[in-house]
Design a protein around this motif. Structure first.
Motif, mmCIF file in Angstrom:
data_model
loop_
_atom_site.group_PDB
_atom_site.id
_atom_site.type_symbol
_atom_site.label_atom_id
_atom_site.label_comp_id
_atom_site.label_asym_id
_atom_site.label_seq_id
_atom_site.Cartn_x
_atom_site.Cartn_y
_atom_site.Cartn_z
ATOM 1 N N LYS A 16 0.826 -1.198 0.000
ATOM 2 C CA LYS A 16 0.000 0.000 0.000
ATOM 3 C C LYS A 16 0.865 1.253 0.000
ATOM 4 C CE LYS A 16 -3.933 -2.067 2.444
ATOM 5 N NZ LYS A 16 -4.897 -1.900 3.549
ATOM 6 N N PHE A 17 0.344 2.248 -0.702
ATOM 7 C CA PHE A 17 0.948 3.576 -0.689
ATOM 8 C C PHE A 17 -0.161 4.569 -0.383
ATOM 9 C CE2 PHE A 17 1.985 7.552 -3.000
ATOM 10 C CZ PHE A 17 3.089 7.915 -2.261
ATOM 11 N N LYS A 18 0.005 5.291 0.738
ATOM 12 C CA LYS A 18 -1.024 6.209 1.228
ATOM 13 C C LYS A 18 -2.355 5.475 1.410
ATOM 14 C CE LYS A 18 1.025 10.491 -0.437
ATOM 15 N NZ LYS A 18 0.837 11.746 -1.191
ATOM 16 N N ASN A 19 -2.237 4.233 1.921
ATOM 17 C CA ASN A 19 -3.378 3.374 2.241
ATOM 18 C C ASN A 19 -4.170 2.958 1.002
ATOM 19 O OD1 ASN A 19 -4.490 1.982 4.413
ATOM 20 N ND2 ASN A 19 -6.181 3.431 4.640
ATOM 21 N N VAL A 20 -3.537 2.972 -0.180
ATOM 22 C CA VAL A 20 -4.160 2.517 -1.425
ATOM 23 C C VAL A 20 -3.394 1.293 -1.904
ATOM 24 C CG1 VAL A 20 -4.697 3.094 -3.821
ATOM 25 C CG2 VAL A 20 -4.957 4.818 -2.018
ATOM 26 N N ASP A 21 -4.131 0.205 -2.268
ATOM 27 C CA ASP A 21 -3.480 -1.013 -2.740
ATOM 28 C C ASP A 21 -2.845 -0.770 -4.102
ATOM 29 O OD1 ASP A 21 -4.447 -2.178 -0.491
ATOM 30 O OD2 ASP A 21 -6.089 -3.262 -1.460
ATOM 31 N N ILE A 22 -1.552 -1.057 -4.200
ATOM 32 C CA ILE A 22 -0.857 -0.917 -5.476
ATOM 33 C C ILE A 22 -0.136 -2.203 -5.873
ATOM 34 C CG2 ILE A 22 -0.538 1.578 -5.195
ATOM 35 C CD1 ILE A 22 2.334 0.988 -4.339
#
Length: 539
Positions: A73-79
């Motif tokens: 996650k980056f900034k709480n977004v799944d990547i």
């Protein structure tokens, strides 16, 4: 073969002719698989085109990592997602292979950071509590470099701040870490404005180097002469105004912390650039001490006990601290066969002048310090040990003028130069008491006691003689004296013969005096009577 003719009354129909079957005719039944193949191929091509990069991340342990489940996650977004977790060839690390979204390709640069997010308590901060329910995941922070990279080493400790956060990072040098940890707060005037980001032991083991991040806009208050100090625990100050207890916050007491501030007389208004190194002091008092530009070294050679004098003790001139003790040693003189205690001090000549004169920093009082020091010593300037606290017994070095001190001179041959001293007040008192005791010891108290005993015996014999011989005679003399007094009293009575005879004698004397007065008056009127005699009365 021709068809036989039918009855004459039946209507006529054209004869059907069979057409040959085409070899290349496409059957409709094959359209569905063809379309499916085309869609599948398009999806495969799209998947290939949309496929993101595959990376490998090395961790010291696989705790919290699961293939096919652990997200990135980056900034709480799944990547991305972890595809596999295997041991490294040397079995010392765990390598997680992960597939990321295509949009994350430009995020994989040389200084991009990865770490496993799990519940942590460090430096007074709590993080990763949400993973107790959702499970651990890999956090990511974008770097600032341009060079692409696919193999990374994961961080064991999450970074305190993410890249792109406004602020500046500074470097602090300290003798030890104290109670600090990654995440420990940094205060400015009791406001939390930053955190400790990392620390490392110096290569030579002489100290610790740590990094702190100060958030904007507070980073502008870090100047070139800003002082950092440890704000852990309580700072207790005992002075003439009473007891003062200073602390930054309850958190700093429990988990430690740092604080910074510029000196009150600071003239450096230039903001410090990022990565500027600073010294970390143990206390605020030590940090706010004046940092001198000019330092002279001298030695004070004492011949008395220096118990209670410590390195760092002040050198005082009439209440003003003008230096500090740098070292305390011992010295043996083979010529005199005496021990002495040379105390090396750091002397700050700037403190004898105003710190700022006409807008410029003050320096020495005079340039020729040797000549002035010799002149002061000739007029009685000496160093003396004095008691700074009767409670603790701490000593300090006092500089003052002693006009009655023996003549002395500076020893400029020594390195550092040696300044003469005088015994301390307590030492002088001890010497005076010792001298008095020595004089008392010279008094022959035993002989005096013997003489006094003999005198008392003579006095006793005298008293005995008075009581046995003199006293009876004295008693008789007193009786005779009483009788004489009684006789005198009888004689002095008014009706006694002596008193009457005395009264008659007085009357006769009075008449005689009257006759002499009359004769004198007559001779004054008739002085010739002394020659002719008194004339006869005429008849």
């Amino acid at each position: 073969m021709a068809r036989p003719p039918g009855p004459p009354d039946e209507p006529g129909f054209p004869e059907a002719v069979a057409a040959p079957k085409s070899r290349w005719r496409v059957q409709l039944v094959w359209l569905v698989p063809l379309i499916a193949v085309l869609i599948g191929g398009w999806l495969a091509v799209q998947a290939i085109l949309e496929k993101g990069p595959t990376i490998k991340i090395s961790f010291s342990t696989g705790e919290g990592l699961e293939a096919g489940k652990t997200k990135i996650k980056f900034k709480n977004v799944d990547i991305g997602v972890v595809q596999s977790v295997v041991l490294s060839p040397d079995h010392k690390h765990v390598i997680a292979t992960a597939e990321l979204a295509k949009q994350a390709t430009d995020m994989l640069v040389d200084d991009t950071r990865f770490w496993v997010v799990r519940p942590r308590i460090s430096g007074g901060t709590v993080s990763g509590i949400g993973t107790l329910l959702s499970g651990s995941f890999i956090g990511m922070d974008i770097g600032t470099q341009k060079k692409p990279r696919r193999d990374f080493v994961g961080l064991e400790i999450p970074p305190v701040f993410a890249s792109g956060v406004p602020g500046r990072e500074f470097v602090l040098k300290s003798e030890d870490l104290g109670s600090l940890d990654v995440g420990s707060p940094v205060y400015f005037r009791r406001l939390q404005v930053g955190q400790v980001t990392s620390f490392d032991l110096n290569a030579d083991g002489s100290g610790v180097t740590m990094r702190v991040f100060i958030n904007a806009p507070y980073d502008k208050y870090v100047k070139g002469d800003t002082r950092f100090w440890q704000a852990s625990g309580l700072d207790v100050v005992l002075d003439t105004s009473g007891v003062k207890i200073n602390t930054e916050s309850l958190v700093s007491i429990l988990v430690g912390g740092l604080a910074f501030q510029s000196p009150p007389d600071s003239q450096d208004v230039v903001e410090a650039s990022a990565q500027t190194p600073f010294q970390l002091f143990a206390t605020r008092t030590e940090a706010m001490q004046r940092h001198e530009r000019i330092v002279d070294n001298y030695v004070f050679n004492f011949k008395e006990s220096v118990r209670g004098l410590t390195v760092g003790a002040p050198v005082d001139f009439r209440g003003i601290v003008v230096g500090e003790v740098a070292a305390i040693n011992t010295r043996y003189d083979p010529v005199t066969r005496e021990f002495s205690i040379p105390v090396q001090v750091r002397f700050y000549p700037e403190r004898f002048t105003s710190r700022y004169e006409s807008g410029r920093r003050a320096g020495r009082v005079v340039e020729n310090r040797r000549e002035v020091a010799q002149w002061l010593v000739e007029r009685g300037l000496r160093a003396q040990l004095r008691t700074g606290s009767l409670l603790t017994g701490q000593l300090y070095v006092a500089l003052d003028f002693f006009p009655t001190a023996p003549k002395a001179a500076m020893n400029w041959e020594a390195n550092p130069p040696e300044m003469p001293t005088v015994p301390g007040g307590l030492q002088s008192l001890q010497e005076s008491v010792s001298s008095l005791v020595a004089k008392l010891n010279k008094i022959p108290f035993e002989g005096i006691g013997n003489d006094l005993r003999a005198t008392l015996q003579e006095a006793k014999r005298l008293v005995t003689t008075l009581d046995t011989q003199v006293a009876p005679e004295a008693r008789g003399a007193l009786v005779q004296a009483r009788e004489a007094l009684n006789a005198t009293n009888r004689v002095m009575q008014t009706d006694s013969p002596l008193q009457q005879n005395a009264a008659d004698a007085m009357r006769e004397l009075a008449r005689t005096a009257a006759a002499f007065r009359a004769l004198a008056e007559y001779l004054e009127r008739h002085p010739e009577a002394l020659i002719r005699g008194k004339p006869e009365d005429s008849k």
